[in-house]
Design an enzyme around this catalytic site. Structure first.
Site, PDB file in Angstrom:
ATOM      1  N   GLY A  15       0.596  -1.279   0.096  1.00 35.04           N
ATOM      2  CA  GLY A  15      -0.006   0.024   0.006  1.00 35.04           C
ATOM      3  C   GLY A  15       0.815   1.466  -0.098  1.00 35.04           C
ATOM      4  O   GLY A  15       0.525   2.308  -0.699  1.00 35.04           O
ATOM      5  N   THR A  16       1.940   1.329   0.530  1.00 34.31           N
ATOM      6  CA  THR A  16       2.884   2.245   0.901  1.00 34.31           C
ATOM      7  C   THR A  16       3.348   2.857  -0.564  1.00 34.31           C
ATOM      8  O   THR A  16       3.417   3.990  -0.989  1.00 34.31           O
ATOM      9  CB  THR A  16       4.049   1.946   1.858  1.00 34.31           C
TER      10      THR A  16
ATOM     11  N   CYS B 233       1.720   2.525  12.470  1.00 30.20           N
ATOM     12  CA  CYS B 233       2.986   3.057  11.991  1.00 30.20           C
ATOM     13  C   CYS B 233       3.283   4.289  12.781  1.00 30.20           C
ATOM     14  O   CYS B 233       4.249   4.737  12.455  1.00 30.20           O
ATOM     15  CB  CYS B 233       2.431   3.698  10.615  1.00 30.20           C
TER      16      CYS B 233
ATOM     17  N   THR C 177      11.630  -7.556 -10.443  1.00 31.00           N
ATOM     18  CA  THR C 177      11.105  -9.073 -10.707  1.00 31.00           C
ATOM     19  C   THR C 177       9.757  -9.218  -9.903  1.00 31.00           C
ATOM     20  O   THR C 177       9.676  -8.852  -8.727  1.00 31.00           O
ATOM     21  CB  THR C 177      12.238  -9.982 -10.343  1.00 31.00           C
TER      22      THR C 177
ATOM     23  N   HIS D 124      -1.871  -7.599   2.449  1.00 34.41           N
ATOM     24  CA  HIS D 124      -1.830  -8.079   4.050  1.00 34.41           C
ATOM     25  C   HIS D 124      -2.867  -7.795   4.851  1.00 34.41           C
ATOM     26  O   HIS D 124      -3.047  -8.128   6.140  1.00 34.41           O
ATOM     27  CB  HIS D 124      -0.419  -7.990   4.558  1.00 34.41           C
TER      28      HIS D 124
ATOM     29  N   SER E 141      -3.651  -3.281  -0.646  1.00 28.99           N
ATOM     30  CA  SER E 141      -2.793  -3.896  -0.080  1.00 28.99           C
ATOM     31  C   SER E 141      -2.987  -5.343   0.483  1.00 28.99           C
ATOM     32  O   SER E 141      -3.990  -5.353   1.287  1.00 28.99           O
ATOM     33  CB  SER E 141      -1.956  -3.190   1.111  1.00 28.99           C
TER      34      SER E 141
HETATM   35  C1  LIG Z   1      -1.812  -0.326   6.037  1.00 29.82           C
HETATM   36  C2  LIG Z   1      -2.125   0.597   5.480  1.00 29.82           C
HETATM   37  C3  LIG Z   1      -1.087   1.331   4.548  1.00 29.82           C
HETATM   38  C4  LIG Z   1       0.248   0.721   3.955  1.00 29.82           C
HETATM   39  O1  LIG Z   1       0.054  -0.388   3.361  1.00 29.82           O
HETATM   40  P1  LIG Z   1       1.480  -1.393   3.315  1.00 29.82           P
HETATM   41  O2  LIG Z   1       1.013  -2.571   2.586  1.00 29.82           O
HETATM   42  O3  LIG Z   1       1.581  -2.010   4.897  1.00 29.82           O
HETATM   43  O4  LIG Z   1       2.273  -0.745   3.032  1.00 29.82           O
HETATM   44  C5  LIG Z   1      -1.590   2.464   3.686  1.00 29.82           C
HETATM   45  N1  LIG Z   1      -3.025   2.967   3.981  1.00 29.82           N
HETATM   46  C6  LIG Z   1      -3.493   2.710   4.845  1.00 29.82           C
HETATM   47  C7  LIG Z   1      -4.974   3.286   5.407  1.00 29.82           C
HETATM   48  C8  LIG Z   1      -3.157   1.188   5.513  1.00 29.82           C
HETATM   49  O5  LIG Z   1      -4.077   0.838   6.562  1.00 29.82           O
END
Ligand SMILES: *Cc1c(COP(=O)(O)O)cnc(C)c1O
Length: 399
Positions: A71-72, A329, A237, A201, A199
Site C-alpha cells: 500500500g505504501t 505506523c 522482478t 496483508h 494491499s
Molecule cells: C496499512 C495501510 C497502508 C500501508 O500499506 P502497506 O502495504 O503496509 O505498505 C496504507 N494506508 C492505509 C490506510 C493502511 O491501513
C-alpha cells in the site's frame, strides 16, 4: 497463556486458501515471470490469472491493475507519479488531515519539492465534507487524494460523492483503499476514481504485495524504474507467490464479505457495549458502532482519560491481549495521532487511545476476556494516576 489478536487493522494472518495457492510458486514453479522459457511461462500465467481475478474483484480491467510492494508504494506512486506528470499544469494537491502516513509523508516530501498541499479538516466523526473539498480546489489543483476508510477510527468516507466534486473541476482523484478493500464492497468504475491503492496483508493475503489501479488512458510518471515489468511501468522482478496469494485472498474475502462483516461487527459491538457499560470517562472514537455504512465493521477505538495508551497496551500485552495505540505506523513516536487531533480529541486524551480491531478468527470468549482485562487494567492504572479523581464530572460517552 493464549494470545488474543485484536490488531487486524495492522495486519491479518494469511488465509489457508492464499497460503495453498502460493505454495507451488515458492518451490517447483519458481520461474521468473519474464523469462522466455517453460519456468517463466508458469510464472507469467499465474500472474496473468491473478491480475484478471483482482481486476474482476475490483471492477477494473486487467491492464488497469499494477502490482507494487504494498500500500505504501502504491500511495507514493499515485501522488508522486501524478505530481511529476502534471507539474506544468499546476502544483496544488488536496488531501485530508487523517490520512495514513504513506500519504501524509509523501505530501510533506512533495511540499519540499515546491508542491502546495491543502490538508482538509474533518468533522468529529472523521468525515470530509464535499463542501470543504469544493472550497479547497483552485485553478492550480492537479490531484485530490482522500482515504476510503480510516485505519485508526474506521470512518468510511463518501468517496463517490467526493470524487464527483473533483471531477466537476477536472481534477484527478486518488483513494487509499487499503483498509476498505476486503471489508467494503466497491467497484472502481462505479466509484469513478482515477487511482486506487490496495494491499494484500490487510485482507488475509501476504505482506509485501499490493497494487495500484490506474484508470486506462491516464498516464502518470513512473516511480520504480528498471526492468520492463508491469507493462514497463514498474520495474522489479514480479513477486509471483505474493501476487497469486493476494488474488486468492481477495477472492475469498469478497465471496464471504457480508457474512464475515456481520460476524466481526457482532464481536466488535459486544466489546464496545461492554466497555461502555463498565468503564467511565472514555471516548469512543469515530462514527457510532452501529452506523454500518459509515464505519468499518472491525474497528473500535477508545480514548481512556487520565492514563497513557502505552501503559494500557503494555499491560494488555502481558495479559495476552494484542491491540494497538493509535496506528501501528505511528506508535513508537510520542506525537499524538493526527487523526485523533483532527476529530477534536484533546492532546492528553489522545495519548490514552487504544485501537482494537477484530477479525474473523476471533471468538466471543476472546472478546469477553479482553473486556475483563481492559476493565481491570484501566481501573488499576487510573488508581495510580495523579490526574484521575473519581468525583470529577462523568463524561461517559456511550454510542
Ligand atoms: C496499512 C495501510 C497502508 C500501508 O500499506 P502497506 O502495504 O503496509 O505498505 C496504507 N494506508 C492505509 C490506510 C493502511 O491501513
Amino acid at each position: 497463556m493464549e494470545r488474543i489478536y485484536l490488531d487486524h487493522a495492522a495486519t491479518t494472518p494469511l488465509s489457508k486458501e492464499a497460503f495453498d495457492a502460493m505454495y507451488p510458486y515458492f518451490s517447483d514453479q519458481f520461474g521468473n515471470a519474464n523469462s522466455q522459457h517453460g519456468f517463466g511461462r508458469d510464472g507469467a500465467g499465474a500472474v496473468l490469472e491473478a491480475r484478471q481475478s483482482i481486476a474482476k474483484s475490483l471492477g477494473a480491467k486487467p491492464n488497469e491493475i499494477y502490482f507494487t510492494s504494498g500500500g505504501t508504494e502504491a500511495d507514493n506512486w499515485a501522488l508522486k507519479g501524478t505530481a511529476f506528470a502534471l507539474k506544468d499544469k499546476g502544483n496544488h494537491i488536496v488531501t485530508t488531515r487523517i490520512e495514513h502516513s504513506a500519504i501524509y509523508a509523501t505530501c510533506k516530501q512533495l511540499e519540499k519539492f515546491g508542491f502546495e498541499v491543502t490538508y482538509l479538516d474533518v468533522d468529529s466523526e472523521g468525515f470530509v465534507s464535499a463542501e470543504s473539498l469544493e472550497n479547497a480546489i483552485k485553478d492550480s489543483t492537479i490531484l485530490v487524494s482522500i482515504m476510503y476508510a480510516n485505519n485508526e477510527i474506521g470512518t468510511i468516507e463518501p468517496i463517490k460523492e467526493l470524487c464527483e466534486v473533483a471531477h466537476k473541476h477536472k481534477v484527478l482523484f486518488h483513494t487509499d483503499a487499503v483498509q476498505a478493500t476486503g471489508a467494503v464492497r466497491y467497484d472502481v468504475k462505479d466509484l469513478g476514481v482515477d487511482m486506487l491503492s490496495f494491499s494484500g496483508h490487510k485482507f488475509y493475503g501476504p505482506k509485501g504485495i499490493g497494487g495500484l489501479y490506474i484508470r486506462s488512458g491516464l498516464k502518470i510518471e513512473k516511480l520504480i524504474i528498471g526492468g520492463e515489468q508491469e507493462r514497463t511501468n514498474r520495474g522489479g522482478t514480479t513477486n509471483v507467490p505474493a501476487v497469486v496469494g493476494m488474488a486468492k485472498a481477495l477472492e475469498v474475502a469478497l465471496e464471504n464479505l457480508e457474512r464475515n462483516n456481520e460476524y466481526v461487527a457482532s464481536l466488535r459491538n459486544r466489546f464496545v457495549e461492554k466497555i461502555c457499560e463498565q468503564v467511565d470517562e472514555i471516548y469512543f472514537n469515530g462514527p457510532k458502532a452501529k452506523d454500518y455504512d459509515k464505519r468499518l465493521p472491525n474497528n473500535a477505538s477508545f480514548s481512556f482519560r487520565y492514563i497513557e495508551g502505552e501503559s494500557i497496551l503494555y499491560s494488555l500485552d502481558l495479559a495476552g491481549v494484542c491491540a494497538s495505540s493509535g496506528s501501528a505506523c505511528s506508535s513508537g513516536s510520542l506525537e499524538p495521532s493526527r487523526t485523533l487531533l483532527a476529530i477534536g480529541v484533546p492532546v492528553g486524551t489522545a495519548h490514552g487511545t487504544i485501537r482494537f480491531s477484530f477479525g474473523k478468527s476471533n471468538t466471543v470468549e476472546q472478546v469477553d476476556y479482553a473486556v475483563e482485562q481492559v476493565v481491570s487494567i484501566v481501573a488499576r492504572l487510573r488508581a495510580m494516576s495523579p490526574l484521575y479523581h473519581p468525583t470529577a464530572s462523568t463524561i461517559k460517552t456511550v454510542k
